[in-house]
Structure formats: C-alpha cells, structure tokens
Write an enzyme that holds these catalytic residues in place. Structure first.
Site, PDB file in Angstrom:
ATOM      1  CG  ASP A 199      -1.599  19.728  59.333  1.00 15.42           C
ATOM      2  OD1 ASP A 199      -1.264  18.930  58.425  1.00 15.42           O
ATOM      3  OD2 ASP A 199      -0.864  20.646  59.741  1.00 15.42           O
ATOM      4  CG  ASP A 214      10.987  32.665  43.341  1.00 16.87           C
ATOM      5  OD1 ASP A 214      10.362  31.717  42.862  1.00 16.87           O
ATOM      6  OD2 ASP A 214      10.489  33.808  43.511  1.00 16.87           O
ATOM      7  CG  ASP A 267      -0.793  15.727  56.906  1.00 17.79           C
ATOM      8  OD1 ASP A 267      -0.036  16.139  57.810  1.00 17.79           O
ATOM      9  OD2 ASP A 267      -2.034  15.634  57.031  1.00 17.79           O
ATOM     10  CG  ASP A 312       4.139  17.029  57.996  1.00 18.69           C
ATOM     11  OD1 ASP A 312       4.845  16.051  57.717  1.00 18.69           O
ATOM     12  OD2 ASP A 312       2.947  16.927  58.396  1.00 18.69           O
ATOM     13  CG  ASP A 328      12.281  28.142  46.165  1.00 16.22           C
ATOM     14  OD1 ASP A 328      12.753  29.129  45.570  1.00 16.22           O
ATOM     15  OD2 ASP A 328      11.450  27.373  45.651  1.00 16.22           O
ATOM     16  CG  ASN A 360       0.517  17.221  61.566  1.00 16.88           C
ATOM     17  OD1 ASN A 360       0.163  17.231  60.378  1.00 16.88           O
ATOM     18  ND2 ASN A 360       0.797  18.320  62.231  1.00 16.88           N
ATOM     19  CD  GLU A 408      11.014  31.003  38.470  1.00 13.44           C
ATOM     20  OE1 GLU A 408       9.899  30.603  38.123  1.00 13.44           O
ATOM     21  OE2 GLU A 408      11.159  31.903  39.331  1.00 13.44           O
TER      22      GLU A 408
HETATM   23  C1  GLC Z   1       8.468  31.882  40.938  1.00 12.73           C
HETATM   24  C2  GLC Z   1       7.841  30.718  41.667  1.00 12.73           C
HETATM   25  C3  GLC Z   1       6.366  30.903  41.680  1.00 12.73           C
HETATM   26  C4  GLC Z   1       6.049  32.185  42.413  1.00 12.73           C
HETATM   27  C5  GLC Z   1       6.829  33.368  41.848  1.00 12.73           C
HETATM   28  C6  GLC Z   1       6.823  34.501  42.803  1.00 12.73           C
HETATM   29  O1  GLC Z   1       8.088  31.951  39.622  1.00 12.73           O
HETATM   30  O2  GLC Z   1       8.252  29.512  41.085  1.00 12.73           O
HETATM   31  O3  GLC Z   1       5.687  29.821  42.245  1.00 12.73           O
HETATM   32  O4  GLC Z   1       4.688  32.456  42.327  1.00 12.73           O
HETATM   33  O5  GLC Z   1       8.175  33.063  41.607  1.00 12.73           O
HETATM   34  O6  GLC Z   1       7.664  34.238  43.889  1.00 12.73           O
HETATM   35 CA    CA Z   2       0.969  18.144  58.378  1.00 17.29          CA
END
Ligand code: GLC
Ligand code: CA
Length: 565
Positions: A25, A200, A21, A29, A98, A23, A257
């Site tokens: 918060d 994903d 982080d 980031d 992702d 900044n 995945e």
């Molecule tokens: C994948 C991600 C996980 C997320 C799921 C739904 O398994 O790695 O973190 O909760 O997909 O998008």
């Molecule tokens: Ca931050």
C-alpha cells in the site's frame, strides 16, 4: 554513578511509515519492522524507537494521536505490535514508543466532547479561553505558523490553544484528571513490555496560564509561542510526578525531546535521578535556526559546530548525565548533507561523521538510513513535499520576498521530508521499500545508495557502521566508551575534531584512554600525540599510524580511533 541498563546501549530510530512496506500500500508497517529486526541486530542495535504508530489522521504524520490505545491501521494491528515486541525480546532488543502528550489530535474523543461542551468536563482537558476585545486571547504564533488560538466552533468568543497545528490541541496538564489519564496510558503500554519511551515536545506541557501577550517578533503581530513557554515555571513538578507514577516503577528508559530548557535545569533533567534517562543533544541542530524561519537560516562554521557539541558534552558530564547523540532524525535534514563540508560529502566523510558522533560520551541514536549515508533530496516543486511545516516555511519564505527558487532551495536545506523519504533497501524499483507507490517519493539516489549494494561491499558505509558499533560495544573498550570522561583535544586547530575518552582506574582495575582524531579539512594535517600509539582500533582509510608513534598525519576526511599507551 549508579549504573543503568541503558548506559552502554546503541539505539536506532525507525520512522515506520518510511521503513518497509510489506503489503504494497506504499506505507511502511509493523510487519516490515519485524522483518528487519535481524538486520538491526547485525548492525549492533539494542534499542529501537518507533515514531508514532497510533491511530491518527496524520495531519502531522502521527504526532497527532486520535487514540492512544490503538495502532493505526496503516501500520497493522495490535497483534502485529505484540508480535514485534516478542520478536525483539527474543533478540535481546528493547522497543520504545513515542509519547506524544503535549497535545492530541482534534479527532480524539476528548477533544470532540470538549467542542460539544466547552464548559463541561472535557472542556477542562484543553486550554479554552475567552477572546480579548473580539480577538484571540493572546498573540502567539504556533510552531507551524498562524495564530496558536483557534475559535471553538459554534461559540461567540471561545478559543482553544494549539502550539502546533490547529488539529493538535494542547492538553491541559494543570488538570489532575488529564495527568491521571496520561499516566494510566503510559503504564498500560509499559505493562506490555516496552523498554520505555521517547518523549515528544515535552517542555511545552508547562504554560504560563496567565497567557499574557508579548511584544510581536514578526510582521504578523504575533510572538512565537516559545516565548510564553520560556515564561512558564515548574515543568519539573509535572515531569517528576510522571516519572514517579510511571517510568520509575518499570526501570524504563526515557529520552526527552527538549528544546528551550532553562540551562540551569540540566541536572534536574538528566543528572542522577533526573526527570529522564537522557535527552537529545540538539546543540548542533539549533545552530542553523534563523531569526525568522528557514529562509534566513544561519550558515555556521565547522568550529561553531564542533564547539557546540563539545560544550554540550562538558555540560552533561558536569551534571553526571548522558545526552543522546544524534546526527539526524525525522525532523532534521540528513546529517551527511548538513554537517559535512562539500569535499567531505562522500563515503569517507560519512564514516568520519559517524565516528566522531558515535564515540562521544552519551547514548548514540542512529536514524534509519544514516547507516548507509542517505542524503537530502531535491524536489522540483513544493507539491512534492508532504510535511506540514515545510509548507508553512515555504509560504513564509515567499511572503518575506523570496523567489520561488529561493523558497524551494530553503526547503531542500531544511525540510523534514529530507529524512522522511523511504528507506533505500536495494537498487530495485522503489528501492525495495514497497511493491506499490511509496507515500512519499523516493530519493532518486536509491540506485547508488542502498543497503543491498553496501552489504556486498566490505568498505561500504554500512559495513563501517557495523564495525564502529561493534567497537563501541567490544568488551575490552565498552567501559571506556560508556563511562570514560570526555576530554576535548586540539581545540585551537581549525578543521580538527578530536577528543579522548578517559577511564581512570576503577575498583575493578580497568582504565584506559582512547583518542578519536578526525580531519574535516581539505588538507592533510599532522598531529603530535601526548602519548605514543598503542594500537589503531579503527580508521576509515588505510593508515600509516603504528604502535610507538607520537605523530600521526590525517588525510582530508580521515578519522583514527587510537588506543594510547
Ligand atoms: C516533535 C516531533 C515532531 C512533531 C512535533 C509535534 O517535535 O518530533 O515531528 O511535529 O513534536 O508533535
Ligand atoms: Ca503497508
């Protein structure tokens, strides 16, 4: 095998919210990521995968995307992102985003329009169905618990499908317009200069759109949504189309995945010209899966674990593909806490685990903090957890009769938050992660386990990882580690994790064999080698092994990487 630019690379996953982080918060980031590029470069990292940084209400920590074209303001701006890309490029590093396209967020404009007019154009972007006999259209349990069908507000008997949280409606991949929108978005990001994507939950995009009900597998009368996915055929057509329309044009690197793939489809997924460049090997991670949630997760033996990994290695090799090898990620508990027996839960054991994993055939992915040996984190109450699935599993454990203590213990072992506690940069306040209050409490062991301390100590886990990555990428050995065959060794010995990587003579005249020998047991173990030692390339302990020897003794938790004659 056709050589690809990613074959010899080492990747690193960043969970941006918990990385650094800048900044105050309390939320990591993009500027924090940019600041640490040199740290990653020094570790030997080539490819960085960023968990989602898009605009999101964070019901599932950014895996619920409200706008695919904008950066979440918690993380910074599009300028920050472009700057990160530029800085990575300068260092010869690649960025992966992702790709979360099985579902979006209920805050996405597509879904909001769909709710306004379920029969209209955007209604067709989702799976909206009529209920049956005053109930949901089918009896699926979502992956985060509860019914996977949620009523469409303001209607009498319409429901939409969500395999994850109800705030994560599933996108209708059967609709060509949806697919076109997704490909357009992917290309928009690729045009910025990404290296590719981590993809994903992708197996879920193909549904059995008859949506049959199944035999319940729990007292709630529901059957896991996975049952319906298993019953769907033809995901490959979507994946090929996506590849053709997007990644292929850019020679992009993609890592899927994938859970619950049909076994015979491995070649289509990761073989030459497969749907993906690679996919994660989860064979070790699924060993623990209980029939009924975390509270009855399985204990597994060393042998089961080793054999599962070996099996995955052999299968990938058979189809001429690469798996992406991991110890942990943002969904899994810390590998050091999970895969190391109690006596090995110390630096020597962490180095051993690193070695046996990273020299496997495939593409190694480290997860932030793994390189310093971060561990699971104990909490005193469920309120200290943030993760949506942890809360669900806790509830389920209690409902199934566990005591509060037992339910909490299963979160300690399984929770996704174990890996999501902020990165431990130093022993200073909040581990140097933030000058404010971290969004998720630090693991209190940051005072002992942190980057700063380990940088100053030559024999630390971090410095060992640096050597290990450097060895894997050393010009003399790179080909063996990248393209060498995986050959299991001493499989009949308990506690021994051993294999060799063998490169037969190539056109360029390179060949060689490297043995990786590790003792996960409590007692020392003597091994007779088939060929004498030529050179010890790496060990996590002082070693007596010398050139010419045909017998070596491994101490408990010792690993040796040997070049043989
Ligand atoms: C994948 C991600 C996980 C997320 C799921 C739904 O398994 O790695 O973190 O909760 O997909 O998008
Ligand atoms: Ca931050």
């Amino acid at each position: 095998m056709e050589k690809k630019w990613w074959h010899d690379k080492v990747a690193y996953q960043i969970y941006p919210k918990s990385f650094l982080d800048t900044n105050g918060d309390g939320i990591g980031d993009l500027k924090g990521v940019t600041e640490k590029l040199d740290y990653l470069k020094e570790l030997g990292i080539d490819i960085i995968w960023l968990s989602p940084i898009y605009k999101s209400p964070f019901v599932d920590q950014g895996y619920d995307i409200a706008d695919y074209y904008s950066i979440g303001e918690e993380f910074g701006t599009m300028e920050d992102f472009d700057h990160l890309l530029e800085e990575a490029k300068k260092r010869g590093m690649y960025i992966l985003m992702d790709l979360v396209v099985n579902h979006c967020s209920d805050q996405h404009v597509w879904f909001q329009k769909a709710m306004e007019d379920p029969e209209g154009r955007y209604g067709g972007y989702f799976y909206i169905r009529k209920g049956k006999d005053g109930k949901e259209p089918a009896n699926y349990r979502s992956y985060f618990g509860g019914n996977a069908w949620e009523p469409v507000p303001g209607t009498k008997d319409l429901y939409y499908l969500h395999l994850f949280a109800k705030e994560q409606p599933d996108l209708n991949w059967e609709n060509p317009e949806v697919r076109r929108e997704i490909y357009k978005m992917i290309n928009w990001w690729m045009d910025k200069g990404l290296g590719g994507f981590r993809i994903d939950a992708i197996i879920n995009i193909k549904k059995n759109i008859d949506f049959p009900s199944y035999e319940p597998d729990g007292p709630d009368g529901l059957a896991s949504a996975a049952r319906m996915i298993e019953d769907a055929h033809g995901v490959g057509d979507f994946l090929e189309e996506m590849k053709r329309e997007t990644f292929q044009k850019y020679d992009a690197f993609t890592v899927g995945e994938v859970f619950n793939m049909k076994e015979e489809e491995l070649k289509e997924f990761i073989g030459e010209d497969g749907h993906f460049s690679t996919m994660f090997d989860f064979s070790a991670h699924t060993l623990m899966q209980g029939s009924d949630g975390w509270h009855n997760s399985r204990k597994f033996s060393f042998r089961e674990w080793r054999d599962a990994l070996f099996d995955a290695q052999e299968k990938a090799q058979e189809v001429g593909g690469f798996e992406a090898n991991i110890i942990e990620n943002h969904d899994e508990p810390r590998g050091a806490s999970r895969f190391l027996p109690e006596w090995a839960q110390k630096e020597a054991g962490k180095k051993m685990l690193a070695t046996t994993s990273m020299l496997l055939r495939g593409i190694p992915f480290l997860y932030q903090g793994q390189e310093i040996g971060m561990t699971n984190c104990r909490r005193n109450s469920i309120d200290e957890y943030d993760d949506i699935s942890t809360k669900d599993q806790y509830r389920q454990a209690l409902a199934d009769g566990c005591s509060l203590e037992e339910a909490l213990a299963c979160c300690y072992e399984n929770s996704r938050d174990n890996a999501r506690t902020p990165m431990q940069w130093s022993g200073d306040a909040n581990g140097g992660f933030t000058s404010g209050t971290p969004w998720l409490a630090m693991n209190p062991n940051f005072r002992e386990i942190n980057v700063k301390e380990q940088e100053s100590r030559p024999d630390s886990v971090l410095n060992y990882y640096r050597k290990l990555v450097a060895l894997r990428k050393a010009p003399e050995y790179k080909d063996i580690f990248t393209y060498g065959r995986f050959v299991p060794l001493y499989e009949d010995l308990d506690d021994i994790f051993a294999y060799s990587r063998v490169l037969e003579e190539t056109e360029e005249g390179r060949s060689g064999e490297i043995r990786i020998l590790a003792n996960y047991g409590k007692q020392p173990c003597a091994l007779t080698l088939e060929k004498p030692v030529k050179q010890v390339l790496l060990s996590n302990m002082e070693t007596g092994a010398k050139a010419g020897q045909t017998e070596v003794t491994l101490d408990s938790c010792q690993v040796l990487v040997l070049l043989t004659q």
